[in-house]
Design a protein around this motif. Structure first.
Motif, PDB file in Angstrom:
ATOM      1  N   HIS A  95       0.852  -1.202   0.000  1.00  0.00           N
ATOM      2  CA  HIS A  95       0.000   0.000   0.000  1.00  0.00           C
ATOM      3  C   HIS A  95       0.880   1.241   0.000  1.00  0.00           C
ATOM      4  O   HIS A  95       2.105   1.132   0.020  1.00  0.00           O
ATOM      5  CB  HIS A  95      -0.984  -0.011   1.170  1.00  0.00           C
ATOM      6  CG  HIS A  95      -0.364   0.015   2.529  1.00  0.00           C
ATOM      7  ND1 HIS A  95       0.383  -1.026   3.028  1.00  0.00           N
ATOM      8  CD2 HIS A  95      -0.366   0.955   3.508  1.00  0.00           C
ATOM      9  CE1 HIS A  95       0.794  -0.733   4.251  1.00  0.00           C
ATOM     10  NE2 HIS A  95       0.364   0.468   4.566  1.00  0.00           N
ATOM     11  N   HIS A  97       1.590   3.752   2.117  1.00  0.00           N
ATOM     12  CA  HIS A  97       2.173   4.431   3.286  1.00  0.00           C
ATOM     13  C   HIS A  97       3.695   4.488   3.258  1.00  0.00           C
ATOM     14  O   HIS A  97       4.359   3.538   2.833  1.00  0.00           O
ATOM     15  CB  HIS A  97       1.696   3.781   4.578  1.00  0.00           C
ATOM     16  CG  HIS A  97       0.268   4.111   4.879  1.00  0.00           C
ATOM     17  ND1 HIS A  97      -0.531   3.331   5.673  1.00  0.00           N
ATOM     18  CD2 HIS A  97      -0.492   5.155   4.487  1.00  0.00           C
ATOM     19  CE1 HIS A  97      -1.738   3.878   5.758  1.00  0.00           C
ATOM     20  NE2 HIS A  97      -1.730   4.982   5.035  1.00  0.00           N
ATOM     21  N   ASP A  99       5.967   4.093   5.384  1.00  0.00           N
ATOM     22  CA  ASP A  99       6.781   3.069   6.058  1.00  0.00           C
ATOM     23  C   ASP A  99       6.806   1.743   5.302  1.00  0.00           C
ATOM     24  O   ASP A  99       7.360   0.757   5.781  1.00  0.00           O
ATOM     25  CB  ASP A  99       6.319   2.869   7.513  1.00  0.00           C
ATOM     26  CG  ASP A  99       4.825   2.576   7.636  1.00  0.00           C
ATOM     27  OD1 ASP A  99       4.049   3.005   6.756  1.00  0.00           O
ATOM     28  OD2 ASP A  99       4.428   1.916   8.619  1.00  0.00           O
ATOM     29  N   HIS A 100       6.192   1.736   4.101  1.00  0.00           N
ATOM     30  CA  HIS A 100       6.181   0.528   3.256  1.00  0.00           C
ATOM     31  C   HIS A 100       6.745   0.783   1.854  1.00  0.00           C
ATOM     32  O   HIS A 100       6.946  -0.163   1.110  1.00  0.00           O
ATOM     33  CB  HIS A 100       4.755  -0.020   3.135  1.00  0.00           C
ATOM     34  CG  HIS A 100       4.182  -0.446   4.446  1.00  0.00           C
ATOM     35  ND1 HIS A 100       4.129  -1.754   4.862  1.00  0.00           N
ATOM     36  CD2 HIS A 100       3.679   0.278   5.475  1.00  0.00           C
ATOM     37  CE1 HIS A 100       3.608  -1.823   6.075  1.00  0.00           C
ATOM     38  NE2 HIS A 100       3.317  -0.607   6.469  1.00  0.00           N
ATOM     39  N   HIS A 174      -7.527  -0.873   5.066  1.00  0.00           N
ATOM     40  CA  HIS A 174      -6.534   0.047   5.645  1.00  0.00           C
ATOM     41  C   HIS A 174      -6.358   1.283   4.751  1.00  0.00           C
ATOM     42  O   HIS A 174      -6.314   2.412   5.221  1.00  0.00           O
ATOM     43  CB  HIS A 174      -5.226  -0.732   5.797  1.00  0.00           C
ATOM     44  CG  HIS A 174      -4.064   0.032   6.311  1.00  0.00           C
ATOM     45  ND1 HIS A 174      -4.015   0.565   7.571  1.00  0.00           N
ATOM     46  CD2 HIS A 174      -2.874   0.339   5.726  1.00  0.00           C
ATOM     47  CE1 HIS A 174      -2.843   1.171   7.747  1.00  0.00           C
ATOM     48  NE2 HIS A 174      -2.145   1.055   6.647  1.00  0.00           N
ATOM     49  N   ASP A 193      -0.778  -4.048   5.908  1.00  0.00           N
ATOM     50  CA  ASP A 193      -1.392  -3.412   7.078  1.00  0.00           C
ATOM     51  C   ASP A 193      -2.904  -3.633   7.148  1.00  0.00           C
ATOM     52  O   ASP A 193      -3.558  -3.081   8.028  1.00  0.00           O
ATOM     53  CB  ASP A 193      -1.096  -1.907   7.088  1.00  0.00           C
ATOM     54  CG  ASP A 193       0.297  -1.609   7.598  1.00  0.00           C
ATOM     55  OD1 ASP A 193       1.027  -2.567   7.948  1.00  0.00           O
ATOM     56  OD2 ASP A 193       0.673  -0.427   7.642  1.00  0.00           O
TER      57      ASP A 193
END
Ligand SMILES: [Zn+2]
Length: 305
Positions: A95, A97, A99-100, A174, A193
Motif C-alpha cells: 500500500h 504508506h 513506512d512501506h 486500511h 497493514d
C-alpha cells in the motif's frame, strides 16, 4: 570497574541527550537495526525501520515486498545482501504508506515495481494519513524515482511453479489500494497493514480506506486465498495464522458495530473510543491510542448513514 561503569553511564547519558535534542528516539537507519527471520525455504522477513519486508528468492532474482521508512533503503539493500547474492528484480508495495514504500527510491533502476492501481496512483501524491497527520513523501523530493509502473486491478500472477506470486485486491480496508501477496508454493500470505497487528486498525480514509468494509475485505481474502498456513503481517514481531486473521476480522466487526451503535445513540467518536474495551475473548489485543482511534472511529461514523 567502577571507572568503566561511570564512563558508560556518561556515554549513555550523552547519547540520550543527543537523541532527545534531535527528537529522534527511533532507531537510526542501519543494517544492524534490521533483523532477519527465515519464514520458509527461499522466504525471509526483515523487521525494523518500518513495515515488515518479505524477501523471496526465485530462480531469476529476488522479489521484495515493502521497502520501509524514509532513509532505510540502503540498510535494507545491505541486509538483503546478507541473505542472498541474487539481484533484486522486483518490488511489490502492499500500500501507499511511507513506512512501506520509501526504500523504493534506493532500488536499482532496473527493478520492476508493482502495486495495486490505486496505490500506484497515490504514491506520488499522498501527504497525510488519517489519525496520524502529515506524512513524508520521498517521491516528491525524488521525482520519477521508485514509482510503481506495473499495476493490477483484481489479481495479478507473476512467475510460475515454485517462484509464483499472486497479488490480490479484495476492496478497501486500511487504504483503498491494499494488496495481499501470496506465495502459493510456500502457503504464505503477506497481508500488509490490512492485518498490521492485533488491535484497532488504522483506517486511512485520506488514502481511500474504509472502516465499514474493512472486515468484509479481510474475509474475502480468507475465502479467496486457499491453502495458506502462515501470514506475514504489516507490523507484528512474529508471523500469524489464518485463524488469527479470522479472529481479527471478528474483532474489526465488533469494533465497527460498537462505533455504529455509539453514533446511533448520539455519541461522538471520542465518546465511542472512551467506552470501547475489547471483549475478553480477544487475547493479546492492544488498547488503542485514544486520539488516533478517535479519528478512525470518525471515519466509521462518516461512512454510516
Ligand atoms: Zn500502513
Amino acid at each position: 570497574m567502577k571507572r568503566i561503569s561511570v564512563l558508560g553511564t556518561l556515554v549513555l547519558a550523552g547519547a540520550l541527550t543527543v537523541a532527545v535534542a534531535a527528537q529522534q528516539p527511533a532507531p537510526q537507519p542501519s543494517v544492524d537495526n534490521l533483523t532477519v527471520e527465515k519464514v520458509k525455504d527461499n522466504l525471509w522477513v526483515i523487521r525494523g525501520g518500518g513495515g515488515n519486508t518479505a524477501v523471496f528468492a526465485t530462480a531469476k532474482g529476488v522479489t521484495v515486498v515493502d521497502t520501509k521508512n524514509p532513509g532505510w533503503g540502503q540498510a535494507l539493500l545491505d541486509k538483503i545482501k546478507t541473505i542472498t547474492d541474487k539481484p533484486i528484480t522486483t518490488v511489490i508495495n502492499t500500500h501507499t504508506h511511507y513506512d512501506h514504500v520509501s526504500g523504493n527510491i534506493t532500488m536499482p533502476s532496473s527493478v520492476e515495481i508493482i502495486a495495486h492501481e490505486n496505490t500506484a496512483r497515490r504514491m506520488p501524491l499522498f501527504s497525510t494519513v488519517t489519525g496520524r497527520g502529515e506524512s513524508e513523501n520521498v517521491f516528491k523530493a525524488n521525482p520519477g524515482k521508485g514509482l510503481a509502473k506495473r499495476t493490477f486491478k483484481d489479481k495479478l500472477t507473476i512467475g510460475t511453479g515454485a517462484d509464483q506470486i499472486n497479488l490480490y485486491y479484495f476492496g478497501p480496508a486500511h487504504t483503498g489500494g491494499d494488496a495481499f501477496v501470496e506465495f502459493p508454493a510456500l502457503h504464505v500470505l503477506h497481508a500488509g497493514d490490512v492485518f498490521a497487528r492485533k488491535g484497532v486498525p488504522l483506517i486511512d480514509a485520506d488514502n481511500g480506506g474504509s472502516g465499514v468494509q474493512f472486515a468484509s475485505t479481510i474475509r474475502k481474502a480468507i475465502a479467496g486465498v486457499k491453502n495458506v498456513d502462515t501470514i506475514i503481517n504489516g507490523h507484528t514481531p512474529a508471523q500469524t495464522t489464518p485463524a488469527e486473521m479470522r479472529e481479527f476480522a471478528d474483532f474489526v466487526t465488533d469494533f465497527v458495530a460498537h462505533v455504529q451503535a455509539a453514533k446511533k445513540a448520539g455519541k461522538t467518536a471520542a465518546e465511542a473510543i472512551k467506552t470501547w474495551t475489547a471483549p475478553a475473548k480477544y487475547k493479546d489485543y492492544a488498547a488503542p491510542d485514544a486520539t488516533q482511534a478517535t479519528a478512525w472511529a470518525q471515519v466509521i461514523m462518516d461512512e454510516t448513514k
